[in-house]
Motif scaffolding. Structure first.
Motif, PDB file in Angstrom:
ATOM      1  N   THR A   4      48.191  27.364 -36.474  1.00  0.00           N
ATOM      2  CA  THR A   4      47.031  26.485 -36.621  1.00  0.00           C
ATOM      3  C   THR A   4      45.763  27.265 -36.298  1.00  0.00           C
ATOM      4  O   THR A   4      45.650  27.866 -35.229  1.00  0.00           O
ATOM      5  CB  THR A   4      47.145  25.270 -35.690  1.00  0.00           C
ATOM      6  N   VAL A   5      44.838  27.257 -37.236  1.00  0.00           N
ATOM      7  CA  VAL A   5      43.537  27.896 -37.058  1.00  0.00           C
ATOM      8  C   VAL A   5      42.481  26.799 -37.092  1.00  0.00           C
ATOM      9  O   VAL A   5      42.345  26.093 -38.097  1.00  0.00           O
ATOM     10  CB  VAL A   5      43.251  28.943 -38.153  1.00  0.00           C
ATOM     11  N   THR A   6      41.774  26.640 -35.994  1.00  0.00           N
ATOM     12  CA  THR A   6      40.672  25.677 -35.931  1.00  0.00           C
ATOM     13  C   THR A   6      39.401  26.406 -36.336  1.00  0.00           C
ATOM     14  O   THR A   6      39.001  27.374 -35.696  1.00  0.00           O
ATOM     15  CB  THR A   6      40.512  25.105 -34.514  1.00  0.00           C
ATOM     16  N   MET A   7      38.823  25.961 -37.427  1.00  0.00           N
ATOM     17  CA  MET A   7      37.574  26.549 -37.917  1.00  0.00           C
ATOM     18  C   MET A   7      36.412  25.729 -37.373  1.00  0.00           C
ATOM     19  O   MET A   7      36.417  24.498 -37.503  1.00  0.00           O
ATOM     20  CB  MET A   7      37.542  26.519 -39.448  1.00  0.00           C
ATOM     21  N   ARG A   8      35.429  26.394 -36.794  1.00  0.00           N
ATOM     22  CA  ARG A   8      34.204  25.738 -36.339  1.00  0.00           C
ATOM     23  C   ARG A   8      33.043  26.347 -37.097  1.00  0.00           C
ATOM     24  O   ARG A   8      32.914  27.571 -37.165  1.00  0.00           O
ATOM     25  CB  ARG A   8      34.012  25.924 -34.837  1.00  0.00           C
ATOM     26  N   TYR A   9      32.229  25.486 -37.650  1.00  0.00           N
ATOM     27  CA  TYR A   9      31.100  25.924 -38.470  1.00  0.00           C
ATOM     28  C   TYR A   9      29.795  25.607 -37.756  1.00  0.00           C
ATOM     29  O   TYR A   9      29.643  24.530 -37.186  1.00  0.00           O
ATOM     30  CB  TYR A   9      31.128  25.208 -39.822  1.00  0.00           C
ATOM     31  N   TRP A  10      28.853  26.529 -37.822  1.00  0.00           N
ATOM     32  CA  TRP A  10      27.563  26.370 -37.158  1.00  0.00           C
ATOM     33  C   TRP A  10      26.436  26.460 -38.169  1.00  0.00           C
ATOM     34  O   TRP A  10      26.523  27.177 -39.161  1.00  0.00           O
ATOM     35  CB  TRP A  10      27.398  27.441 -36.080  1.00  0.00           C
TER      36      TRP A  10
END
Length: 83
Positions: A4-10
């Motif tokens: 599982t890869v949690t992507m966080r976008y800014w």
């Protein structure tokens, strides 16, 4: 084996993705980024200018294909002024 890869976008990456975060099952950071760009066409247009952090550490493009063994958080930070 995918993890599982949690992507966080800014900032602008968040605007292009239309979400602050999401999860993908991927084998590497590169795979997760490819999945994110497939899901959000506008993200691909800015990704080359973004910094990519894995667990808080910047990862250059040449190291993004390394296989992941544990669930991971990836942050996509576009360049921004004033900071």
């Amino acid at each position: 084996m995918p993890v599982t890869v949690t992507m966080r976008y800014w900032a602008g990456a968040r605007a292009e993705a239309g979400t602050a975060s999401e999860e993908f099952e991927a084998e590497s950071v590169e795979d997760a980024l490819t999945m994110a760009c497939s899901a959000h066409a506008g993200l691909a247009t800015i990704l080359g200018r973004c910094s990519v952090l894995v667990e808080g550490r910047q990862v250059p493009p040449a190291q993004r294909s390394v296989a992941l063994s544990d669930p991971t958080t990836v942050e996509v930070l576009p360049p921004f002024a004033g900071g």
